[in-house]
Design a protein around this motif. Structure first.
Motif, short mmCIF file in Angstrom:
data_model
loop_
_atom_site.label_atom_id
_atom_site.label_comp_id
_atom_site.label_asym_id
_atom_site.label_seq_id
_atom_site.Cartn_x
_atom_site.Cartn_y
_atom_site.Cartn_z
N LEU A 32 0.70 -1.06 0.00
CA LEU A 32 0.00 0.00 0.00
C LEU A 32 0.70 1.07 0.00
CD1 LEU A 32 0.43 0.73 3.09
CD2 LEU A 32 0.38 -0.33 1.87
N TYR A 87 -4.31 -0.29 6.85
CA TYR A 87 -4.44 -0.91 5.54
C TYR A 87 -5.17 -2.25 5.50
CZ TYR A 87 -0.33 -3.57 7.13
OH TYR A 87 0.54 -4.35 7.84
N TYR A 98 -1.54 -3.17 -5.13
CA TYR A 98 -2.30 -2.80 -3.93
C TYR A 98 -3.38 -1.78 -4.28
CZ TYR A 98 1.31 -5.33 -1.46
OH TYR A 98 2.15 -6.32 -1.02
N ARG A 152 1.44 -0.72 2.00
CA ARG A 152 1.96 -1.63 2.32
C ARG A 152 1.57 -1.68 2.84
NH1 ARG A 152 4.25 -3.09 1.97
NH2 ARG A 152 4.49 -3.77 1.72
N GLN A 180 -7.49 -4.04 2.26
CA GLN A 180 -6.88 -5.16 1.56
C GLN A 180 -7.80 -6.39 1.56
OE1 GLN A 180 -2.83 -5.70 2.92
NE2 GLN A 180 -2.18 -3.79 1.94
N LEU A 228 -2.85 -9.59 -3.65
CA LEU A 228 -2.06 -8.38 -3.51
C LEU A 228 -0.59 -8.76 -3.40
CD1 LEU A 228 -4.89 -8.21 -1.77
CD2 LEU A 228 -4.01 -5.97 -1.15
#
Length: 433
Positions: free
Chosen positions: A2, A208, A389, A5, A212, A315
């Motif tokens: 992202l 994140y 991502y 991460r 995700q 991802l």
């Protein structure tokens, strides 16, 4: 990770936990205010993560190869770099080398703004262009619009990353559940945990993880052309298409069913990871950046991993990038450090500590769990399954995804409104081509 991460953003678990950002200065003075006896290096990996361990060893190797030159560091977090990099890199405080998130919205944006050094000549001379596989080096190159996949080299990854389902084998066994090899297996497991008043999925709505989960649901109904349209602008992205609609509606349904706790809307990634480490969360879907830490800290129960069942895509990408600021004063030393992190010694160490190396000797990876991690990555890479991502396509999209996905978690927004908000933010940020 992202931009998030993680790893947006993310990127990385230890980073989001407030891990290390190393700072230092170095050897050949170009334009920054640099001490020629110090290499200024920034990175945000946790000290117990695979990358943190490997890069600590790389620092020792660097200092041994460069007598009289030292590496200094100061503590920063992923989020701090994420928010302040453009300002810092446009000042005399820029380091000589730093880790930065890959993708259009981050490294691509900095390259477009003229804040990063073009590494194309170094990549060719030092062989980085041949060392990295095409899928991994996609995020190294950016065109004049800051779009990844072609153009000049502005960054170099020395590891790869991908997401997977981490599951607590002891908790699965307690309730008579098998490893989730199919999507139906996963749903059955989550229903069983809910029936026993256990929230199945570790989650962080404030960072994140939540976005995700949702992106992975979309990927399970998508293909490569869908990903290329979304991430590389090779087509029109419609957030009300079948994949995005399925993802938003399924995510909202999972909240209602208790698979994702509503209270997780305010939870950070670190809290989600710790809940898994302590054996409280049966399942965590996240990146390989957690792997080394779980090896070191999740030692009171047996756990395993599997790729997201029922999806060819997940991802993942090359890891976060080493970038050299345009104003760096010691660029040659920065290039030397990148070389060291790509050496067999450091790559083998990274692999055995739970990372996904890009240039290791396969025979040198001896840890059984590390072998499994790398084998799963090879499976994913072999089927062209790295789908990047969700926050990458446009600047600022990470924050939009966080805030909008929080609304799905709390039930304050319906899936249609959620998708409308994403469409508006995405369309506003897509560059004119």
């Amino acid at each position: 990770m992202l931009t998030a991460r993680r790893r947006a953003v993310a990127s990385a678990a230890g980073a989001l936990a407030g891990a290390l950002l190393l700072a230092s200065c170095g050897g050949t003075n170009n334009s920054g205010s640099s001490d020629p006896k110090t290499l200024r290096l920034w990175h945000y990996e946790g000290p117990t993560s695979a990358m943190g361990v490997a890069w600590a060893e790389a620092i020792k190797e660097f200092e041994a190869q460069h007598p009289g030159v030292k590496v200094k560091f100061e503590e920063k977090s992923f989020e701090q770099i994420q928010k302040t990099a453009p300002m810092v890199l446009n000042s005399s405080d820029a380091p000589d080398l730093m880790e930065y998130n890959k993708g259009n919205a981050t490294a691509g944006l900095l390259s477009k703004q003229g804040l990063l050094t073009d590494l194309s000549a170094e990549a060719a001379e030092r062989g980085w262009d041949k060392l990295l596989s095409p899928g991994v080096r996609t995020t190294s190159q950016y065109d004049d619009n800051g779009v990844m996949g072609s153009g000049k080299w502005y960054g170099v990854p020395d590891y790869a990353e991908y997401t997977m389902v981490y599951f607590n084998k002891d908790l699965f066994a307690k309730y008579g559940l098998a490893e989730p090899k199919t999507f139906d297996d996963l749903v059955t497991a989550m229903d069983t945990f809910v029936a026993h008043d256990v929230t199945p999925l570790a989650n962080s709505g404030a960072e994140y993880l939540a976005q995700q989960y949702l992106y992975q649901l979309a990927l399970s109904k998508a293909d490569r052309s869908w990903v290329d349209s979304y991430e590389l602008y090779r087509g029109k992205t419609d957030f009300h298409d079948a994949a995005w609609t399925y993802a938003a509606e399924t995510f909202a349904d999972w909240v209602k069913k208790g698979y994702l706790g509503e209270k997780s809307s305010g939870t950070k990634a670190e809290e989600a990871g710790v809940s898994f480490i302590r054996g409280k969360a049966p399942i965590l879907f996240s990146g390989s950046w957690w792997y080394g830490r779980f090896q070191a800290e999740a030692t009171t129960f047996d756990w395993g991993t599997t790729l997201w069942p029922g999806s060819d895509l997940t991802l993942g990408s090359g890891g976060n990038l080493w970038v050299v600021p345009k104003s760096a004063g010691n660029k040659e030393l920065a290039y030397d450090f990148i070389d060291i992190t790509l050496s067999k010694k450091i790559q083998n160490l990274l692999g055995n500590k739970g990372g996904v190396p890009v240039a290791a000797d396969p025979a040198a990876i001896t840890d059984p769990k590390a072998k499994e991690l790398i084998a799963n990555f090879n499976t994913l890479s072999g089927r062209d399954g790295l789908a990047f991502y969700p926050d990458w396509p446009v600047p600022g999209f990470y924050d939009v995804l966080v805030s909008e996905t929080q609304k799905l978690l709390t039930g304050s927004e319906k899936p249609d409104a959620y998708l409308d908000a994403l469409q508006k933010a995405y369309d506003k940020g897509v560059p004119q081509r």
